[in-house]
Design an enzyme around this catalytic site. Sequence first.
Site, PDB file in Angstrom:
ATOM      1  N   LYS A  14       0.818  -1.210   0.000  1.00 30.04           N
ATOM      2  CA  LYS A  14       0.000   0.000   0.000  1.00 30.04           C
ATOM      3  C   LYS A  14       0.857   1.267   0.000  1.00 30.04           C
ATOM      4  CE  LYS A  14      -2.534   0.456   3.670  1.00 30.04           C
ATOM      5  NZ  LYS A  14      -2.242   1.669   4.409  1.00 30.04           N
ATOM      6  N   ARG A 128      10.651  -8.864   4.800  1.00 30.21           N
ATOM      7  CA  ARG A 128      10.871  -7.462   5.174  1.00 30.21           C
ATOM      8  C   ARG A 128      11.507  -7.384   6.560  1.00 30.21           C
ATOM      9  NH1 ARG A 128       5.785  -3.360   5.296  1.00 30.21           N
ATOM     10  NH2 ARG A 128       5.580  -3.922   7.495  1.00 30.21           N
ATOM     11  N   ARG A 134      11.810  -4.042  12.278  1.00 31.12           N
ATOM     12  CA  ARG A 134      10.534  -4.043  13.009  1.00 31.12           C
ATOM     13  C   ARG A 134      10.290  -5.430  13.591  1.00 31.12           C
ATOM     14  NH1 ARG A 134       5.744  -1.145   9.699  1.00 31.12           N
ATOM     15  NH2 ARG A 134       4.619  -2.416  11.216  1.00 31.12           N
ATOM     16  N   ARG A 146      -2.098  -9.759  12.976  1.00 33.90           N
ATOM     17  CA  ARG A 146      -2.322  -8.444  12.344  1.00 33.90           C
ATOM     18  C   ARG A 146      -3.252  -8.590  11.140  1.00 33.90           C
ATOM     19  NH1 ARG A 146       3.618  -6.680  11.201  1.00 33.90           N
ATOM     20  NH2 ARG A 146       2.795  -4.959  10.009  1.00 33.90           N
TER      21      ARG A 146
END
Length: 200
Positions: A14, A128, A134, A146
């Site tokens: 996104k 990622r 993260r 999530r």
Amino acid sequence: MFNLILFGPPGSGKGTQSDRLVEKYGLVHLSTGNLLRSEIAEKTPLGIEAKNFIDKGQLVPDEVVIGMIDNSLEQHRDAKGFLFDGFPRTANQAKALDKLLELKRTTIHNVLALEVSEEELVKRLLERGKTSGRSDDTDEAVIRNRFSVYQNETAPVADHYKAQHKFKAIPGEGSVEEISAALSEQIDKTLDRQQQEAFE
């Protein structure tokens, strides 16, 4: 004015697509996360209020977020349009946004959702996680949670806009260019329709 909501679960691409669409169509990118951060940094009344909630570990109430969006719309009155990113997350927020835009004599024109399978998202986010730093990108259980939160939260929002015939799911798997082209095709259709209506 053309207003777009872009949806997509974490890892759907996104962010990448938002940047491309903002550049291509000259839209103002309205990310509620960024708005919150800048209002807090500037110590605006809304920012101070939001910080009080965040400091207590609570969600920022809808009316505070809508207030920030209102401020942003006022600051960019001459904008060609807005891309809403990460908002609305609930059906109530969608209704509040509809009301706010009505006051500004505009509306949401397209709601486009990037659809990616859960397995593909898990794969992308774990990948990622190797470089993003993260921690929530490195734990498969957290990623799956999530994804299910996203599905549960946004399904009612999708239904809200489906009822208005504004919602369209876009396949979010493929090359960045292919996905961009699919999004642009939907936006161009809406813009063409707007132009026709303006001439009628």
